[in-house]
Write a protein that holds these residues in place. Structure first.
Motif, short mmCIF file in Angstrom:
data_model
loop_
_atom_site.label_atom_id
_atom_site.label_comp_id
_atom_site.label_asym_id
_atom_site.label_seq_id
_atom_site.Cartn_x
_atom_site.Cartn_y
_atom_site.Cartn_z
N ASP A 90 0.85 -1.19 0.00
CA ASP A 90 0.00 0.00 0.00
C ASP A 90 0.88 1.25 0.00
N GLY A 91 0.93 1.96 -1.13
CA GLY A 91 1.81 3.14 -1.22
C GLY A 91 1.27 4.20 -2.15
N ALA A 92 1.22 5.43 -1.68
CA ALA A 92 0.72 6.54 -2.51
C ALA A 92 1.63 6.78 -3.72
N VAL A 93 2.95 6.52 -3.54
CA VAL A 93 3.90 6.77 -4.64
C VAL A 93 4.39 5.46 -5.25
N LEU A 94 3.58 4.43 -5.19
CA LEU A 94 3.96 3.11 -5.71
C LEU A 94 4.48 3.20 -7.14
N LEU A 95 3.78 3.93 -8.00
CA LEU A 95 4.15 4.02 -9.41
C LEU A 95 5.34 4.95 -9.60
N GLU A 96 5.33 6.10 -8.93
CA GLU A 96 6.43 7.06 -9.08
C GLU A 96 7.76 6.47 -8.61
N ALA A 97 7.69 5.66 -7.54
CA ALA A 97 8.91 5.10 -6.95
C ALA A 97 9.44 3.89 -7.71
N GLY A 98 8.66 3.38 -8.66
CA GLY A 98 9.12 2.22 -9.42
C GLY A 98 9.03 0.92 -8.67
N TRP A 99 8.11 0.85 -7.69
CA TRP A 99 7.97 -0.38 -6.89
C TRP A 99 7.12 -1.43 -7.58
N THR A 100 6.72 -1.20 -8.82
CA THR A 100 5.88 -2.16 -9.52
C THR A 100 6.61 -3.48 -9.77
N ASP A 101 7.95 -3.46 -9.71
CA ASP A 101 8.70 -4.72 -9.87
C ASP A 101 8.45 -5.66 -8.70
N LEU A 102 7.89 -5.14 -7.63
CA LEU A 102 7.65 -5.97 -6.44
C LEU A 102 6.26 -6.59 -6.44
N VAL A 103 5.42 -6.24 -7.42
CA VAL A 103 4.02 -6.66 -7.35
C VAL A 103 3.60 -7.41 -8.62
N ASN A 104 2.51 -8.16 -8.49
CA ASN A 104 1.91 -8.85 -9.64
C ASN A 104 0.86 -7.99 -10.34
N GLU A 105 0.13 -7.22 -9.54
CA GLU A 105 -0.91 -6.35 -10.09
C GLU A 105 -0.88 -5.00 -9.40
N VAL A 106 -1.25 -3.97 -10.14
CA VAL A 106 -1.42 -2.63 -9.56
C VAL A 106 -2.92 -2.34 -9.47
N TRP A 107 -3.39 -2.01 -8.27
CA TRP A 107 -4.78 -1.61 -8.06
C TRP A 107 -4.79 -0.13 -7.70
N THR A 108 -5.53 0.66 -8.45
CA THR A 108 -5.57 2.11 -8.23
C THR A 108 -6.96 2.54 -7.76
N VAL A 109 -6.99 3.39 -6.75
CA VAL A 109 -8.23 3.95 -6.23
C VAL A 109 -8.35 5.38 -6.74
N ILE A 110 -9.47 5.70 -7.41
CA ILE A 110 -9.66 7.03 -7.97
C ILE A 110 -10.90 7.69 -7.37
N ILE A 111 -10.93 9.01 -7.49
CA ILE A 111 -12.04 9.81 -7.00
C ILE A 111 -12.04 11.11 -7.80
N PRO A 112 -13.20 11.67 -8.12
CA PRO A 112 -13.20 12.96 -8.81
C PRO A 112 -12.46 14.03 -8.00
N GLU A 113 -11.80 14.94 -8.67
CA GLU A 113 -10.97 15.94 -8.00
C GLU A 113 -11.76 16.76 -6.99
N ASP A 114 -12.96 17.19 -7.36
CA ASP A 114 -13.76 18.01 -6.44
C ASP A 114 -14.06 17.28 -5.14
N GLU A 115 -14.36 15.97 -5.25
CA GLU A 115 -14.64 15.19 -4.05
C GLU A 115 -13.36 15.00 -3.23
N ALA A 116 -12.23 14.79 -3.90
CA ALA A 116 -10.95 14.65 -3.19
C ALA A 116 -10.62 15.92 -2.41
N ILE A 117 -10.86 17.08 -3.02
CA ILE A 117 -10.58 18.35 -2.35
C ILE A 117 -11.44 18.49 -1.10
N LYS A 118 -12.72 18.16 -1.20
CA LYS A 118 -13.61 18.23 -0.03
C LYS A 118 -13.09 17.35 1.10
#
Length: 591
Positions: free
Chosen positions: A502-530
């Motif tokens: 579980d990492g916010a910077v999983l993709l930026e840090a290049g940790w994908t070599d450690l995993v079999n699948e990447v699961w991403t949680v998304i939310i509309p920007e306005d809702e994230a700001i709230k």
């Protein structure tokens, strides 16, 4: 009881395997000797011969029978009254484009919705609108998915699989459309209900006299040039109704505006919308399949009007009840531009009887995208590190996305949890693996009086300075990756089958070599700001700047195998997480 033997092709590893299948004669459904849910042909052509007045109430059992045999593309050819008995070989004839045909095609697509595996396409080549001079039918039409089987609702007197009838059916099909070699033919004999509860059907399956008189069979008005617009994301049956009606109305040319760029910004789950080029390819294939005689002009739509307000040759615009205001706005602009108004043809929205509580009631692309949540969008990668018998999921998402709530639920379902964000906090402590490097790189002014690193002071130094941020990440990320490996090995030692990294910077840090699948949680920007404002007590502008400094959701989704969203009630989040977990368990069992 005499049985016919039919050789049916199954497909496995791109290879056709013959299967002997018995057909049970009489007014009973086709018995394949296989599970009823198994489809054995990739593509098929269904020739419907029942009178239009009877066909509407027969569609459901006919489609159910066809869906048992065809697993991907099912073309449908309307030829009411066609007889496959007698001494002469039947030929395709024109069917007038009437309101009855229009209603039947709409109902056909609506009824086909329960068969999720089927891509149904009603062919309009022999549907003649009133403004067209009918060319002679006879040339063979190429189809993008040539049928491997031809099916029909035509029935013989003895209820069997008559070879002469089947041969006529095969010759009829190949005289109209390009089919696969060694075409198979099957008489379906669907199980029609003898009488509905409200008396709509008579004992022989006909419409009641009252219902027959209520069916209006008026010619459908046609126009030389027609325009229609939409997002056309993953062509669904609602789109197919809209497009089929547009094709029936058009005599020469059909203009299609496909929404792109700014018009997609407010769409639900916009990150899952297919690229413009891919949507156009799917749209073009469908249109050329159903009516190749029309001229199609497909253009990107960057505003709500496009060429509909400037093209002088256009005569008609097709809208739905919810886009009727847009059609009226088009006509207002045309008048301002000195052009004649367009005829407005309004179609009814097709209702989706299987929509979830958080989906739209109508058949829509938004609902289709909702159904992609939790599913596998691309093949899993072979992790370079995970130990045998352990499957590692990399869970990521932007600030305020709800990633933590997903992680907590996955833990409750049995996953081992590695919180990379927490590990990142720990390694700053005095004596930690990066403490001295960080102090040396950024100075002692980032220290508190007790000697610990002041994360806020450090953050102020790197925020907005890409070089400083890169320096900090180069110190932190390799050490965190090594700590993650140790945690993953710990999960394996405990006998866990699934580990969540579980990492916010999983993709930026290049940790994908450690995993079999990447699961991403998304939310509309306005809702994230709230959420960020409520959680951290900062201003909306500060929350927006925080999100803008992170990887955008669109970029995350492009690198993801599974996408989840937490914009609905917590119960829906749990439901989607459990769906993703259940599908993961199926994949693991299949390994």
């Amino acid at each position: 009881m005499e049985l016919d033997i039919i050789r049916l092709p199954l497909f496995k590893s791109e290879e056709m395997l013959p299967v002997l299948t018995k057909v049970l004669p009489g007014r009973a459904r086709l018995q394949l000797g296989l599970p009823s849910s198994m489809s054995v042909f990739r593509s098929g052509l269904l020739v419907l011969t029942s009178p239009l007045s009877k066909l509407s109430l027969r569609l459901v059992p006919i489609l159910t029978s066809a869906a048992r045999l065809v697993q991907d593309t099912l073309y449908i050819h309307l030829q009411p009254g066609l007889s496959l008995t007698g001494s002469t070989q039947p030929r395709s004839t024109y069917v007038p484009a009437t309101s009855e045909v229009y209603s039947l095609i709409s109902k056909l697509y609506a009824d086909a919705g329960v068969h999720h595996h089927l891509d149904v396409r009603v062919l309009l080549t022999n549907i003649l609108n009133q403004g067209t001079s009918p060319p002679v039918l006879g040339s063979v039409q190429n189809l993008s998915q040539p049928p491997e089987v031809v099916l029909t609702d035509f029935e013989t007197g003895d209820g069997g699989q008559s070879n002469p009838v089947k041969q006529r059916l095969e010759r009829y099909a190949t005289s109209c459309y390009s089919c696969r070699p060694n075409l198979i033919s099957v008489l379906l004999y669907p199980e029609y209900e003898l009488e509905s509860s409200d008396g709509d059907l008579s004992p022989d399956g006909d419409l009641s006299p009252q219902q027959e008189t209520s069916v209006k069979d008026e010619p459908l008005q046609s126009y030389s040039d027609v325009v229609v617009g939409g997002t056309f994301d993953r062509i669904h049956n609602g789109h197919k109704i809209l497009l089929s009606v547009s094709c029936m109305l058009a005599e020469n040319r059909l203009l299609l505006g496909v929404s792109d760029k700014d018009l997609l910004e407010n769409k639900l789950l916009k990150e899952l919308i297919l690229p413009f080029e891919q949507r156009v390819t799917q749209l073009n294939e469908f249109l050329v399949d159903i009516k190749p005689s029309l001229l199609y002009e497909i253009f990107p739509l960057f505003d709500y009007f496009g060429p509909s307000i400037t093209d002088p040759d256009l005569k008609c615009i097709v809208v739905s009840k919810e886009t009727l205001k847009g059609g009226l706005a088009v006509n207002k602009k045309r008048v301002e531009n000195g052009l004649s108004e367009l005829a407005l043809h309004t179609i009814k929205l097709a209702i989706d009887p299987q929509h979830a509580s958080y989906e739209e009631e109508k058949i829509s692309s938004s609902s289709m995208r909702c159904r992609l949540l939790g599913t596998l969008l691309r093949p899993p990668r072979k992790g370079l590190f995970p130990p045998p018998h352990l499957y590692v999921i990399g869970l990521t998402g932007g600030s305020g996305s709800g990633k933590s709530s997903i992680a907590q639920h996955l833990v409750r379902l049995g996953a081992f949890h590695v919180d990379m964000d927490h590990l990142g906090h720990d390694i700053y402590m005095p004596g930690g693996p990066v403490y001295e490097q960080v102090v040396e790189a950024f100075g002692t002014d980032i220290l508190k009086e007790d000697g610990t690193i002041n994360r806020q002071a450090l953050g102020a130094k790197v925020f907005g300075d890409k070089e400083q941020l890169r320096m900090l990440n180069n110190i932190m990320w390799p050490v965190m990756a090594q700590m993650a490996k140790e945690k993953i090995e710990e999960a394996a030692a405990q006998g866990k089958s699934v580990c969540i990294l579980d990492g916010a910077v999983l993709l930026e840090a290049g940790w994908t070599d450690l995993v079999n699948e990447v699961w991403t949680v998304i939310i509309p920007e306005d809702e994230a700001i709230k959420r960020i404002v409520a959680r951290d007590g900062i201003s909306e502008e500060a929350a927006r700047l925080r999100l803008q400094s992170q990887m955008p959701n669109s970029q995350r989704v492009k690198q993801s195998h599974v996408v989840l969203c937490t914009m609905w009630e917590p119960e829906v989040t749990c439901e989607l997480t459990e769906k993703a977990w259940a599908l993961l368990q199926k994949r693991l069992k299949a390994k």
